[in-house]
Structure formats: C-alpha cells, structure tokens
Scaffold this motif. Sequence first.
Motif, PDB file in Angstrom:
ATOM      1  N   TYR A 103      28.033   4.198  60.870  1.00 59.61           N
ATOM      2  CA  TYR A 103      26.655   4.482  60.426  1.00 59.61           C
ATOM      3  C   TYR A 103      25.667   3.383  60.813  1.00 59.61           C
ATOM      4  CZ  TYR A 103      29.201   7.898  57.671  1.00 59.61           C
ATOM      5  OH  TYR A 103      30.015   8.925  57.283  1.00 59.61           O
ATOM      6  N   TRP A 109      21.717   7.931  54.355  1.00 55.98           N
ATOM      7  CA  TRP A 109      22.142   9.345  54.356  1.00 55.98           C
ATOM      8  C   TRP A 109      22.632   9.802  52.982  1.00 55.98           C
ATOM      9  CZ3 TRP A 109      27.256   9.335  53.050  1.00 55.98           C
ATOM     10  CH2 TRP A 109      28.018   8.213  53.416  1.00 55.98           C
ATOM     11  N   LEU A 113      21.339  13.632  52.925  1.00 53.16           N
ATOM     12  CA  LEU A 113      22.236  14.745  53.219  1.00 53.16           C
ATOM     13  C   LEU A 113      22.405  15.649  52.005  1.00 53.16           C
ATOM     14  CD1 LEU A 113      25.112  12.953  55.151  1.00 53.16           C
ATOM     15  CD2 LEU A 113      23.438  14.556  56.094  1.00 53.16           C
ATOM     16  N   PRO A 114      22.794  16.907  52.250  1.00 54.44           N
ATOM     17  CA  PRO A 114      23.157  17.773  51.119  1.00 54.44           C
ATOM     18  C   PRO A 114      24.244  17.085  50.288  1.00 54.44           C
ATOM     19  CG  PRO A 114      23.085  19.036  53.155  1.00 54.44           C
ATOM     20  CD  PRO A 114      22.895  17.600  53.535  1.00 54.44           C
ATOM     21  N   GLU A 116      27.060  17.756  48.753  1.00 51.59           N
ATOM     22  CA  GLU A 116      28.498  17.842  49.037  1.00 51.59           C
ATOM     23  C   GLU A 116      28.871  17.145  50.340  1.00 51.59           C
ATOM     24  OE1 GLU A 116      30.806  18.439  46.930  1.00 51.59           O
ATOM     25  OE2 GLU A 116      29.242  18.930  45.477  1.00 51.59           O
ATOM     26  N   GLU A 117      27.957  17.185  51.301  1.00 51.90           N
ATOM     27  CA  GLU A 117      28.205  16.500  52.569  1.00 51.90           C
ATOM     28  C   GLU A 117      28.175  14.987  52.361  1.00 51.90           C
ATOM     29  OE1 GLU A 117      29.205  17.436  55.403  1.00 51.90           O
ATOM     30  OE2 GLU A 117      28.794  15.633  56.607  1.00 51.90           O
ATOM     31  N   ALA A 118      27.244  14.521  51.550  1.00 47.82           N
ATOM     32  CA  ALA A 118      27.155  13.083  51.259  1.00 47.82           C
ATOM     33  C   ALA A 118      28.414  12.626  50.509  1.00 47.82           C
ATOM     34  CB  ALA A 118      25.901  12.788  50.439  1.00 47.82           C
ATOM     35  N   ARG A 119      28.863  13.438  49.586  1.00 48.41           N
ATOM     36  CA  ARG A 119      30.068  13.077  48.822  1.00 48.41           C
ATOM     37  C   ARG A 119      31.287  13.007  49.743  1.00 48.41           C
ATOM     38  NH1 ARG A 119      30.830  14.204  43.423  1.00 48.41           N
ATOM     39  NH2 ARG A 119      29.506  16.032  43.516  1.00 48.41           N
ATOM     40  N   LYS A 120      31.375  13.988  50.635  1.00 48.53           N
ATOM     41  CA  LYS A 120      32.487  14.044  51.572  1.00 48.53           C
ATOM     42  C   LYS A 120      32.529  12.780  52.433  1.00 48.53           C
ATOM     43  CE  LYS A 120      34.173  17.019  55.351  1.00 48.53           C
ATOM     44  NZ  LYS A 120      33.728  16.189  56.489  1.00 48.53           N
ATOM     45  N   ARG A 121      31.372  12.379  52.935  1.00 51.47           N
ATOM     46  CA  ARG A 121      31.328  11.189  53.788  1.00 51.47           C
ATOM     47  C   ARG A 121      31.677   9.927  53.009  1.00 51.47           C
ATOM     48  NH1 ARG A 121      26.556  11.291  58.236  1.00 51.47           N
ATOM     49  NH2 ARG A 121      26.760  13.462  58.896  1.00 51.47           N
ATOM     50  N   GLU A 124      35.350   9.506  52.545  1.00 53.31           N
ATOM     51  CA  GLU A 124      36.081   9.136  53.763  1.00 53.31           C
ATOM     52  C   GLU A 124      36.078   7.626  53.987  1.00 53.31           C
ATOM     53  OE1 GLU A 124      34.063  11.565  56.595  1.00 53.31           O
ATOM     54  OE2 GLU A 124      35.291  13.341  56.160  1.00 53.31           O
ATOM     55  N   ARG A 143      21.161  11.656  42.721  1.00 49.43           N
ATOM     56  CA  ARG A 143      21.750  12.993  42.576  1.00 49.43           C
ATOM     57  C   ARG A 143      22.153  13.229  41.130  1.00 49.43           C
ATOM     58  NH1 ARG A 143      22.340  15.009  47.742  1.00 49.43           N
ATOM     59  NH2 ARG A 143      21.516  13.439  49.154  1.00 49.43           N
TER      60      ARG A 143
END
Length: 223
Positions: A103, A109, A113-114, A116-121, A124, A143
Amino acid sequence: MGAINELLNYAQKAWGKEVKQIVESIKLREPFEILVGTVLSQNTNDKNSSIAFMRLKKLTEITPLGIIRVKEEELAKALRVAGLYRERSKRLKELARIIVERYNGDLTWIKCLPLEEARKRLLELPGVGYKTADILLAFYGGRPVLPVDTHIRRIAIRLGYASSKDGYEKIRRALENEIAPEMRIYAHLLLIRFGRNICKARKPLCDVCPITAFCKHFNARAT
DNA sequence: CTCCGGGAAA
DNA sequence: TTTCCTGGAG
C-alpha cells in the motif's frame, strides 16, 4: 430496555467522561499508530502496552518506514515490557514491510473502501485478526462496527446474547443488534471498563452489578 | 489446542 | 510461588 442498555447506562455514569476523551484522542491519531498500539495491546494489559508504546515512540518514529529502519533487537528491547516481545517485534517489522510493499505505506483505504473489502484487506495483514481489524475500522475508519475483545465476549455470554461456542463474528453481530451504529465505539470502551471492573473473569462483583436480573451467569449460580 | 511472556496481584 | 491479564498464528 435490554440488559446491554442498562449496562451502558450504568457504565456511562461511571466512566463516560474518561471514555469520551479517549475516543476523541484516538480519532486524532494516524492509522498506523492506532494499528501499532492495538497490536501492542493484544493479549497484554493496558499499562504495559502503553509503556511499550512510549518506549517505541522514543526509539523511532511510529510509521512503517520508522519501524523498518529500526533493528529488530532494538524493537524487541523496547517492547519487552509488554511481553510476547520476540513474536511482536518480528511481526511488527513484517507488518510495516507489507504495508509499504502493498500500500506504499498508506492506510487511508480503511476509510474509503466498502466496509467488507476494507475488513478483508486488514485481515490479510500479519498480526491483524478480527479484533485488531475492527479497532481500525471503528476508530480510524469511522465504521459502525463494535470491536469485540475478551471482556466484551465474556459479558455477551454471561448476559445470554451469545454462547461460548460462538465465533467472533456471531458475537459481534449479536451485540451490534443491541447498540446504535453511532454509539458503538463509545460502547466498546464502556463495555471493556464494565468487564474489567465489575463483570470480571474471576470473582465478578455481582453484588454491585446493576443488571443481575438480566444475567444468565448470575441467575444460574444463585439457584 | 498450544505457544508466545512480561508485570502485578493474590 | 502461583495465577491473572490479554489475541493471533501455526
């Protein structure tokens, strides 16, 4: 009025002022600082993790590049007071490296980001699990999530909002159903204080607890 | 499920 | 001296 609302009502009177200041001060921080602070607090009491944080701050700038620059042994020395220091110094350097690589050192981000996408990243990233991810999403990202730590989990189970077999996400959703989105950060900190001071893991102070009438744990013992 | 770990309280 | 505090990864 449910048990959680009664609990928050009580907790607000006891710790509301302190907790509001903490919420405001965390919001002013850089996301990477919040991330490092949260990693240092994992499985560690607040007192020692904040000493470690201050020693780290004295050692280097708390940015991804600052962490990359400092030697792992120096990092470990600063973090020693908080325990788990070999693991943590290694993971922190790995975390910083990946954030720069993936990043370019930028975590904004998390805000954009939406959800769920932010949580996913976040999940990781090394050293980041559900609780740490949700702290970032809530405190930095603004959030409407309720980060669940060990105190909050224990309270949820005792009050009957969740079962001890439930995973993190199920407990989080069960509690989020009870707490208005804009109140969740505040509620998170209030619940932790209630858990530490009243609804303790061992020897909970049921005699001063204002919500024993709602409590499965208390009523199971009383009978 | 076990390991990682210090400091403080019991 | 022992137990407690407190999440993530292998």
